[in-house]
Enzyme design. Structure first.
Site, mmCIF file in Angstrom:
data_model
loop_
_atom_site.group_PDB
_atom_site.id
_atom_site.type_symbol
_atom_site.label_atom_id
_atom_site.label_comp_id
_atom_site.label_asym_id
_atom_site.label_seq_id
_atom_site.Cartn_x
_atom_site.Cartn_y
_atom_site.Cartn_z
ATOM 1 N N LYS A 34 0.860 -1.184 -0.110
ATOM 2 C CA LYS A 34 0.048 0.049 0.003
ATOM 3 C C LYS A 34 0.822 1.459 0.076
ATOM 4 C CE LYS A 34 -0.410 0.012 4.903
ATOM 5 N NZ LYS A 34 -1.139 -0.037 6.428
ATOM 6 N N ARG A 129 -10.184 0.235 15.995
ATOM 7 C CA ARG A 129 -10.340 1.098 14.653
ATOM 8 C C ARG A 129 -11.470 0.331 13.882
ATOM 9 N NH1 ARG A 129 -4.388 1.762 11.821
ATOM 10 N NH2 ARG A 129 -5.142 -0.281 11.512
ATOM 11 N N TYR A 261 17.428 29.472 7.642
ATOM 12 C CA TYR A 261 16.214 30.214 8.294
ATOM 13 C C TYR A 261 16.344 30.317 9.543
ATOM 14 C CZ TYR A 261 13.707 30.056 3.583
ATOM 15 O OH TYR A 261 13.678 30.285 2.442
ATOM 16 N N MET A 309 13.207 23.823 1.941
ATOM 17 C CA MET A 309 12.188 23.058 1.115
ATOM 18 C C MET A 309 13.092 22.122 -0.008
ATOM 19 S SD MET A 309 9.211 24.306 -1.508
ATOM 20 C CE MET A 309 8.047 24.896 -0.409
#
Length: 386
Positions: A34, A129, A261, A309
């Site tokens: 998955k 669940r 940063y 990023m």
């Protein structure tokens, strides 16, 4: 020249890890692929493991992608389906389905005459669940046995604390599951619907032998992660993904100067640092703190400053030979992804599945590498069989 960041996927490591999972199992073992095979590429991993017992995915969309790529293995949809269209699609595609709620049972009962399905009846033994109450399972089994659309029933549950082998909750869940299985066995209907059991995920396969049944489900261990070892890796498992990049700049710094940063990191003495082409836009954890290990020239260096990023900075003060173009390993066989995850307050699962699609997957069998396109490209015939 393209950006140097890449995720190298070792297909032989995947095949090795599946064989190891099989060696622990008492029965058959589904490869859980998955979430784009935990970030390794759904179709490439499926092709690599197509000689195994079958696959488990989360959604019907993942299962359909496998069928449309020509995979004929058994495929279990762990969330089941949510409407009539999905139920009909599952029957047409010959998928195995988890049934965990009453509405799914009703969808199954309303299914037109079709090929019979293998249904995995989920009971909630303490995960909290999905799943039916164990007391209701014998009656639901009887309902399934009465349906011509059902050819087999597998009783399935999921363990909440399998990665803590000594947790008493594991014993409680196994007790509840076994009581439910016995209740079903003692009231099997005239039509003897084939019946099997499935409990063990990767953590239970490795650490809870009593959870191994006719069907086991190997997930994160396929990718080289031992869920019992925290930031380490078991010698029987091989890392399947190496996240690798290069230095794109090397700079000197004076004592008191900062990098990144927020000016969060300042050099206490004159030093040297490098900028690596990788950031949180690629899936590297944004909250990895200064001090998180990185391999440069095969030696440990430290992340410094905030992850950006597209870039991150590493201290090169103790690696004078590092220069622009020097290779950097962000995680892999020599630097376990679980260790990076622990440093960032995360887990290996999140890091692997979080590698974004802008990072090229490069597939290899040991030392041989070939370019790949992640989830949208199938493997060639030279992929190793498990």
């Amino acid at each position: 020249m393209s950006r140097p960041l890449r995720a190298e996927i070792d297909l032989e490591a995947l095949a090795h890890n599946y064989r190891y999972a099989k060696s622990l199992s008492h029965g058959r073992t589904l490869a859980v692929i998955k979430a784009d095979a935990y970030g390794h590429g759904l179709l490439r991993v499926a092709q690599c493991l197509c000689g195994g017992d079958g696959f488990a995915v989360a959604t019907i969309e993942e299962a359909v992608a496998l069928r449309e790529a020509g995979l004929r293995n058994r495929i279990l949809v762990l969330e089941g389906v949510f409407d009539r269209e999905g139920m009909c699609e599952a029957a047409w595609r010959r998928l195995d389905l988890v049934v965990h709620s009453g509405y799914q049972l009703e969808l199954l009962k309303a299914l037109p005459e079709t090929r019979p399905l293998s249904i995995w009846l989920k009971v909630d033994t303490g995960m909290g669940r999905l799943g039916f109450d164990g007391a209701d399972a014998p009656g639901i089994y009887a309902d399934l046995a009465a349906l011509s659309a059902v050819r087999e029933c597998v009783l399935i549950t999921h363990l909440a604390c399998a990665d803590e082998a000594d947790s008493p909750h594991n014993h409680l869940q196994l007790q509840r599951f076994d009581a439910t299985a016995r209740a079903i066995e003692t009231q099997r209907t005239v039509r003897s619907l084939p019946f099997a059991q499935s409990i063990a995920n990767s953590a239970a396969l490795i650490g809870l032998p009593d959870a191994r049944r006719q069907w086991d489900r190997a997930g994160v261990m396929l990718y080289g992660i031992n869920p019992h070892m925290g930031s380490g890796q078991d010698h029987n498992l091989k890392s399947a993904m190496t996240l690798r990049s290069r230095l794109i700049a090397v700079r000197s710094a004076r004592a008191g100067e900062s990098v990144g940063y927020g000016c969060d990191y300042r050099f206490y003495h004159d030093g040297r640092f490098g900028i690596v082409a990788c950031g949180y836009g690629d899936g590297y954890p944004r909250h990895a703190p200064s001090g998180t290990p990185v391999l440069v020239c095969g030696r440990r260096a430290q992340l410094i400053g905030r992850v950006s990023m597209d870039m991150l900075a590493v201290d090169l003060s103790a690696i004078p030979e590092a220069r622009v173009g020097t290779e950097v390993e962000l995680w892999g066989g020599a630097l376990p992804v679980a260790e990076i995850a622990a440093s960032a307050g995360s887990i290996a699962y999140e890091l692997l599945t979080g590698v974004t699609q802008r990072v090229p997957r490069v597939y290899g069998n040991g030392t041989r590498l070939e370019s790949g396109g992640g989830a949208d490209r199938a493997a060639g015939p030279d992929s190793p069989a498990p």
